[in-house]
Design an enzyme around this catalytic site. Structure first.
Site, PDB file in Angstrom:
ATOM      1  N   GLU A   1       0.736  -1.130  -0.110  1.00  0.00           N
ATOM      2  CA  GLU A   1       0.049   0.033  -0.068  1.00  0.00           C
ATOM      3  C   GLU A   1       0.761   1.175   0.131  1.00  0.00           C
ATOM      4  O   GLU A   1       0.805   2.253   0.762  1.00  0.00           O
ATOM      5  CB  GLU A   1      -1.185  -0.025   1.168  1.00  0.00           C
ATOM      6  CG  GLU A   1      -2.095  -1.251   0.967  1.00  0.00           C
ATOM      7  CD  GLU A   1      -2.753  -1.554   2.363  1.00  0.00           C
ATOM      8  OE1 GLU A   1      -2.845  -0.663   3.410  1.00  0.00           O
ATOM      9  OE2 GLU A   1      -3.493  -2.530   2.386  1.00  0.00           O
TER      10      GLU A   1
ATOM     11  N   ASN B   1       2.277  -4.539  -3.461  1.00  0.00           N
ATOM     12  CA  ASN B   1       0.964  -4.883  -3.274  1.00  0.00           C
ATOM     13  C   ASN B   1       0.174  -3.783  -2.796  1.00  0.00           C
ATOM     14  O   ASN B   1       0.448  -2.978  -2.138  1.00  0.00           O
ATOM     15  CB  ASN B   1       0.933  -5.912  -1.924  1.00  0.00           C
ATOM     16  CG  ASN B   1      -0.280  -6.700  -1.826  1.00  0.00           C
ATOM     17  OD1 ASN B   1      -0.562  -7.534  -2.724  1.00  0.00           O
ATOM     18  ND2 ASN B   1      -0.783  -6.877  -0.626  1.00  0.00           N
TER      19      ASN B   1
ATOM     20  N   HIS C   1      -9.905  -6.470  -2.719  1.00  0.00           N
ATOM     21  CA  HIS C   1     -11.078  -6.173  -1.439  1.00  0.00           C
ATOM     22  C   HIS C   1     -12.317  -5.600  -2.087  1.00  0.00           C
ATOM     23  O   HIS C   1     -12.267  -4.298  -2.014  1.00  0.00           O
ATOM     24  CB  HIS C   1     -10.738  -5.462  -0.222  1.00  0.00           C
ATOM     25  CG  HIS C   1      -9.466  -6.256   0.516  1.00  0.00           C
ATOM     26  ND1 HIS C   1      -9.878  -7.461   1.078  1.00  0.00           N
ATOM     27  CD2 HIS C   1      -8.018  -5.986   0.504  1.00  0.00           C
ATOM     28  CE1 HIS C   1      -8.544  -7.891   1.738  1.00  0.00           C
ATOM     29  NE2 HIS C   1      -7.661  -7.035   1.392  1.00  0.00           N
TER      30      HIS C   1
ATOM     31  N   GLU D   1      -5.669 -10.738  -2.068  1.00  0.00           N
ATOM     32  CA  GLU D   1      -6.326 -10.779  -0.769  1.00  0.00           C
ATOM     33  C   GLU D   1      -7.758 -10.795  -1.094  1.00  0.00           C
ATOM     34  O   GLU D   1      -8.566  -9.987  -0.412  1.00  0.00           O
ATOM     35  CB  GLU D   1      -6.165  -9.341  -0.182  1.00  0.00           C
ATOM     36  CG  GLU D   1      -4.599  -9.292   0.263  1.00  0.00           C
ATOM     37  CD  GLU D   1      -4.112  -8.092   1.253  1.00  0.00           C
ATOM     38  OE1 GLU D   1      -5.013  -7.477   1.619  1.00  0.00           O
ATOM     39  OE2 GLU D   1      -3.000  -7.884   1.346  1.00  0.00           O
TER      40      GLU D   1
ATOM     41  N   ASP E   1     -11.750 -10.702  -1.362  1.00  0.00           N
ATOM     42  CA  ASP E   1     -13.022 -11.083  -0.695  1.00  0.00           C
ATOM     43  C   ASP E   1     -14.087  -9.938  -1.345  1.00  0.00           C
ATOM     44  O   ASP E   1     -13.476  -9.040  -1.885  1.00  0.00           O
ATOM     45  CB  ASP E   1     -12.918 -10.857   0.872  1.00  0.00           C
ATOM     46  CG  ASP E   1     -12.401  -9.643   1.328  1.00  0.00           C
ATOM     47  OD1 ASP E   1     -12.328  -8.544   0.808  1.00  0.00           O
ATOM     48  OD2 ASP E   1     -11.750  -9.448   2.397  1.00  0.00           O
TER      49      ASP E   1
END
Ligand code: G3I
Length: 363
Positions: free
Chosen positions: A173, A214, A250, A279, A281
């Site tokens: 990030e 990432n 996400h 990641e 979801d």
């Protein structure tokens, strides 16, 4: 009942069984009503995700409390996934809670589990602004001290797991939501060069490890993914050891699925790196409804399909596979149910969609 099918499509009969299983998963294998039943809840359609992933990784984040105490969780983890990412065990506050004092126990347990089950381990995370220990956040260190602290942390952690952790999220990030550099202790103390330095230090500690940047909200083409793209281009031009970019994925169902995800992956791949969803979801506003689960399934299916459409995409990792242990409700009030399995470890339509997307490309 779990059927021992390793390759869908290997015979007409098996193909039919497989299609029925996929249809069941997509069409309510985990309806809101069914979710409440514990009986047989560890059962999951067959084949397992990892059985049809081929050379790609199908991974999940894993945290220690559940791994140690929930046997059904561990059973599904071992059966379905060929890669794991420690969700918190490798983060700075856990790993180096006091300066120079490293706490290997938690991460070791996850690595040992993964090795026992033929799973790769993605390392998460070396340089981030969050989950830093108090001694570091409030230390008031000079740039030179910060540099020494960061170099030692990376060298020690990557060196400890050399040959065991196959890829690292070296910097997580680095960008704010508008694509400008995120204001962190690393940027303030070391300038933008901290990214290249961190990659070089990680490479020195384990030349065989794949080194990643990432970030979230970079799945489609937008200001933030443009910033990441320019950073990758610049690092590659300087010869910095960078192997890949992780797209966190996400999602929130309140937002449309990002457009041209495969095209975005491809432009990064064209810079000579690998890419991965790291990641995944897909949260939504509770309560759970059939229509939300169906819409959620499309986010999972499209993400897996986008990865499979790009040869340089090495795989998809979900950020916990069950709603029972998802980070989402603790961070987004009123939202949740973001994972492949519900709180009773019953596979949801999202699972069926991921399986179907993998099956569509299985050899
Ligand atoms: O371990 C402590 C426990 O001792 C304490 O009693 C409890 C009280 O709050 O907190 C526990 O720590 C929590 C930790 O998760 C382990 O459960 C932290 O409060 C909590 O903040 C932490 O949340 C993690 C979050 O990162 C922190 O930002 C989530 O589990 C984790 O899923 C999440 O993961 C991040 C990725 O690393 C980066 N990308 C975004 C993603 C989601 O935020």
């Amino acid at each position: 009942m779990r059927l021992l099918v390793t390759r869908p499509g290997s015979s007409p009969a098996l193909s039919l069984v497989f299609a029925m299983v996929v249809a069941a998963g997509c069409a309510g294998g985990s309806s809101p009503q069914a979710s409440g039943t514990a009986e047989g809840s560890a059962a999951s359609p067959s084949p397992a995700l990892r059985d049809i992933a081929g050379s790609r990784q199908i991974g999940t984040a894993v945290d220690l409390p559940q791994l140690k105490t929930d046997t059904r969780y561990a059973e599904i983890l071992a059966r379905e996934f060929n890669s794991v990412t420690p969700e918190n065990a490798l983060k700075w506050e856990r790993m180096e809670p006091a300066r120079g004092s490293f706490n290997w126990g938690g991460a070791d347990e996850i690595v040992t589990f993964a090795q026992a089950h033929g799973q790769k381990v993605r390392g998460h995370v070396l340089v981030w602004h969050s989950q830093l220990p108090g001694w570091l956040n409030g230390g008031g260190f000079s740039g030179a001290e910060l540099r020494e602290i960061l170099q030692n942390h990376i060298a020690t952690e990557v060196g400890r797991y050399a040959g065991e952790i196959y890829a690292w999220d070296v910097v997580n990030e680095p960008f704010a939501d508008d694509g400008t550099w995120r204001d962190t202790i690393w940027l303030r103390g070391l300038g933008q060069g901290y990214v290249a330095d961190a990659l070089r230090w990680a490479h020195a500690a384990d030349p065989g490890a794949k080194l990643y940047l990432n970030d979230y909200d970079i799945e489609g083409i937008n200001a933030k993914s443009d910033a990441m793209y320019e950073l990758v281009k610049s690092l590659k031009a300087q010869g910095v050891p960078l192997d890949g970019v992780g797209f966190q994925a996400h999602y929130d169902l309140a937002n449309p699925f990002p457009s041209d995800v495969a095209g975005n992956l491809k432009r990064f791949a064209d810079l000579g790196i690998e890419v991965a969803f790291t990641e995944l979801d897909a949260r939504f506003k509770l309560p759970v409804t059939e229509s939300a689960l169906a819409r959620q399934a499309t986010y999972y299916g499209q993400t897996v399909a986008a990865c499979l459409a790009v040869p340089a995409c090495v795989g998809v990792t979900v950020w916990e596979f069950t709603d029972k242990y998802s980070w989402v409700p603790g961070f987004f009030a009123g939202k949740g149910a973001a994972c492949l399995y519900d709180e009773n470890l019953v596979p949801k339509p999202a699972y069926g969609a991921a399986l179907a997307a993998l099956a569509a490309q299985a050899p």
